[in-house]
Motif scaffolding. Structure first.
Motif, PDB file in Angstrom:
ATOM      1  N   LEU A  15      16.926  21.129  -6.170  1.00 45.34           N
ATOM      2  CA  LEU A  15      17.188  20.512  -6.283  1.00 45.34           C
ATOM      3  C   LEU A  15      16.877  19.644  -7.271  1.00 45.34           C
ATOM      4  N   ARG A  16      17.010  20.288  -8.323  1.00 40.19           N
ATOM      5  CA  ARG A  16      17.653  19.162 -10.254  1.00 40.19           C
ATOM      6  C   ARG A  16      18.452  18.685  -9.393  1.00 40.19           C
ATOM      7  N   PRO A  17      19.068  19.301  -9.044  1.00 46.53           N
ATOM      8  CA  PRO A  17      20.772  19.012  -9.554  1.00 46.53           C
ATOM      9  C   PRO A  17      21.394  17.770  -8.801  1.00 46.53           C
ATOM     10  N   ASP A  18      20.222  17.605  -7.352  1.00 47.43           N
ATOM     11  CA  ASP A  18      20.791  16.422  -7.022  1.00 47.43           C
ATOM     12  C   ASP A  18      19.908  15.515  -7.469  1.00 47.43           C
ATOM     13  N   ASN A  38      10.987  10.211 -16.377  1.00 46.28           N
ATOM     14  CA  ASN A  38      10.869  10.989 -15.837  1.00 46.28           C
ATOM     15  C   ASN A  38      10.020  11.062 -14.388  1.00 46.28           C
ATOM     16  N   LEU A  39      10.629  12.123 -13.876  1.00 46.98           N
ATOM     17  CA  LEU A  39      10.503  12.360 -12.194  1.00 46.98           C
ATOM     18  C   LEU A  39       9.097  13.454 -11.950  1.00 46.98           C
ATOM     19  N   VAL A  40       8.203  12.991 -11.735  1.00 46.58           N
ATOM     20  CA  VAL A  40       6.825  13.580 -11.671  1.00 46.58           C
ATOM     21  C   VAL A  40       6.899  13.659  -9.598  1.00 46.58           C
ATOM     22  N   ILE A  41       6.670  14.973 -10.085  1.00 44.56           N
ATOM     23  CA  ILE A  41       6.291  15.999  -8.740  1.00 44.56           C
ATOM     24  C   ILE A  41       4.780  16.626  -8.919  1.00 44.56           C
ATOM     25  N   CYS A  42       4.344  15.839  -8.262  1.00 48.05           N
ATOM     26  CA  CYS A  42       3.025  16.193  -8.097  1.00 48.05           C
ATOM     27  C   CYS A  42       2.132  15.995  -6.526  1.00 48.05           C
ATOM     28  N   ASP A  43       1.078  16.608  -6.850  1.00 48.87           N
ATOM     29  CA  ASP A  43       0.210  17.014  -5.205  1.00 48.87           C
ATOM     30  C   ASP A  43      -0.872  15.484  -5.257  1.00 48.87           C
ATOM     31  N   ASP A  44      -1.491  16.373  -3.834  1.00 47.84           N
ATOM     32  CA  ASP A  44      -2.122  15.357  -3.544  1.00 47.84           C
ATOM     33  C   ASP A  44      -3.813  14.054  -4.423  1.00 47.84           C
ATOM     34  N   SER A  45      -3.965  15.532  -4.736  1.00 50.16           N
ATOM     35  CA  SER A  45      -5.387  14.688  -5.922  1.00 50.16           C
ATOM     36  C   SER A  45      -4.646  13.839  -7.354  1.00 50.16           C
ATOM     37  N   GLN A  95       6.156  14.815   9.950  1.00 54.55           N
ATOM     38  CA  GLN A  95       6.610  14.468  11.234  1.00 54.55           C
ATOM     39  C   GLN A  95       8.004  13.921  11.463  1.00 54.55           C
ATOM     40  N   GLY A  96       8.780  13.389  10.970  1.00 59.72           N
ATOM     41  CA  GLY A  96      10.106  13.166  11.066  1.00 59.72           C
ATOM     42  C   GLY A  96      10.986  14.283  11.670  1.00 59.72           C
ATOM     43  N   ALA A  97      10.486  15.693  11.686  1.00 63.59           N
ATOM     44  CA  ALA A  97      11.648  16.669  12.140  1.00 63.59           C
ATOM     45  C   ALA A  97      12.759  16.843  10.814  1.00 63.59           C
ATOM     46  N   TRP A  98      12.327  16.245   9.723  1.00 63.84           N
ATOM     47  CA  TRP A  98      13.733  16.576   9.101  1.00 63.84           C
ATOM     48  C   TRP A  98      12.747  17.131   7.859  1.00 63.84           C
ATOM     49  N   GLU A  99      14.167  17.760   7.380  1.00 59.95           N
ATOM     50  CA  GLU A  99      13.852  19.017   5.934  1.00 59.95           C
ATOM     51  C   GLU A  99      13.014  18.434   4.541  1.00 59.95           C
ATOM     52  N   LEU A 100      11.969  19.108   3.947  1.00 62.77           N
ATOM     53  CA  LEU A 100      11.694  18.256   2.837  1.00 62.77           C
ATOM     54  C   LEU A 100      12.258  17.985   1.899  1.00 62.77           C
ATOM     55  N   SER A 101      13.454  18.860   1.486  1.00 65.10           N
ATOM     56  CA  SER A 101      14.795  18.061  -0.221  1.00 65.10           C
ATOM     57  C   SER A 101      14.966  16.218   1.076  1.00 65.10           C
ATOM     58  N   MET A 102      15.110  16.071   2.179  1.00 66.64           N
ATOM     59  CA  MET A 102      15.610  14.947   2.418  1.00 66.64           C
ATOM     60  C   MET A 102      14.312  13.768   1.913  1.00 66.64           C
ATOM     61  N   GLU A 103      13.096  14.258   2.429  1.00 70.92           N
ATOM     62  CA  GLU A 103      12.255  12.954   2.751  1.00 70.92           C
ATOM     63  C   GLU A 103      12.376  13.209   1.093  1.00 70.92           C
ATOM     64  N   MET A 104      12.110  14.012   0.047  1.00 72.15           N
ATOM     65  CA  MET A 104      12.500  13.868  -1.039  1.00 72.15           C
ATOM     66  C   MET A 104      13.365  12.917  -1.989  1.00 72.15           C
ATOM     67  N   TYR A 105      14.857  13.605  -1.656  1.00 72.79           N
ATOM     68  CA  TYR A 105      15.445  12.356  -2.324  1.00 72.79           C
ATOM     69  C   TYR A 105      15.562  10.914  -1.521  1.00 72.79           C
ATOM     70  N   GLU A 142      27.233  12.023   1.418  1.00 77.43           N
ATOM     71  CA  GLU A 142      28.543  12.567   1.355  1.00 77.43           C
ATOM     72  C   GLU A 142      29.033  13.634   0.287  1.00 77.43           C
ATOM     73  N   THR A 143      28.605  13.171  -1.026  1.00 74.70           N
ATOM     74  CA  THR A 143      28.883  13.878  -1.828  1.00 74.70           C
ATOM     75  C   THR A 143      28.776  15.320  -2.146  1.00 74.70           C
ATOM     76  N   CYS A 144      27.099  15.014  -0.972  1.00 74.55           N
ATOM     77  CA  CYS A 144      27.291  17.176  -0.697  1.00 74.55           C
ATOM     78  C   CYS A 144      28.034  18.166  -0.142  1.00 74.55           C
ATOM     79  N   ASN A 145      28.944  17.174   0.819  1.00 76.20           N
ATOM     80  CA  ASN A 145      29.468  17.798   2.377  1.00 76.20           C
ATOM     81  C   ASN A 145      31.345  17.621   1.786  1.00 76.20           C
ATOM     82  N   ALA A 146      31.722  16.787   0.281  1.00 76.29           N
ATOM     83  CA  ALA A 146      32.377  16.879  -0.209  1.00 76.29           C
ATOM     84  C   ALA A 146      33.058  18.463  -0.751  1.00 76.29           C
TER      85      ALA A 146
END
Length: 146
Positions: A15-18, A38-45, A95-105, A142-146
């Motif tokens: 996911l980093r290059p994305d 800085n993009l910080v990826i963390c947990d609930d707490s 809940q949205g029935a899509w991939e985690l990566s899409m939600e992260m983006y 679109e850049t992913c599908n190109a």
């Protein structure tokens, strides 16, 4: 803007290059902002602690943004941080029935727009921000599908 990913929880390395591509697309859409984010990826707490400390809300949230700049920026300046809760993102993706990566983006785009001064307090501001989010996500896909 340059991007540094800081992981407090494990994130798929693919996911980093994305995220870097999304940063570039935001620059293209809004204008280049020199400096680093800085993009910080963390947990609930972790995010709940930040939300309580900085927003006086003792609850989990999906994304927080901390801008550190005003006006002109330099190449070495830390512009701010976007903090994404991986656990909350997973719940929202389920809940949205899509991939985690899409939600992260989606959350990253949202956070970057906040970093650039956009908000969604008023309905009109929400519409502007939502249109930008959708446009950037469409460009990214679109850049992913190109």
């Amino acid at each position: 803007m340059r991007l540094t990913v800081l992981e407090r929880v494990d994130l798929t390395p693919e996911l980093r290059p994305d995220f870097e591509r999304i940063s570039s697309l935001v620059d293209q859409e809004i204008g280049v902002l020199t400096g680093e984010v800085n993009l910080v990826i963390c947990d609930d707490s972790f995010i709940q602690g930040l939300n309580k400390q900085y927003r006086n809300k003792d609850q989990i949230t999906d994304v927080l943004t901390f801008p550190y700049y005003e006006g002109q920026t330099t190449q070495d300046e830390l512009l701010g941080e976007v903090v994404i809760d991986l656990e909350q993102a997973q719940r929202q993706a389920d809940q949205g029935a899509w991939e985690l990566s899409m939600e992260m983006y989606k959350l990253f785009i949202h956070g970057l727009l906040h970093l650039r001064g956009y908000d969604h307090v008023e309905d009109a501001d929400f519409r502007v921000m939502k249109l930008l989010e959708d446009k950037i996500m469409k460009s990214f896909l679109e850049t992913c599908n190109a």
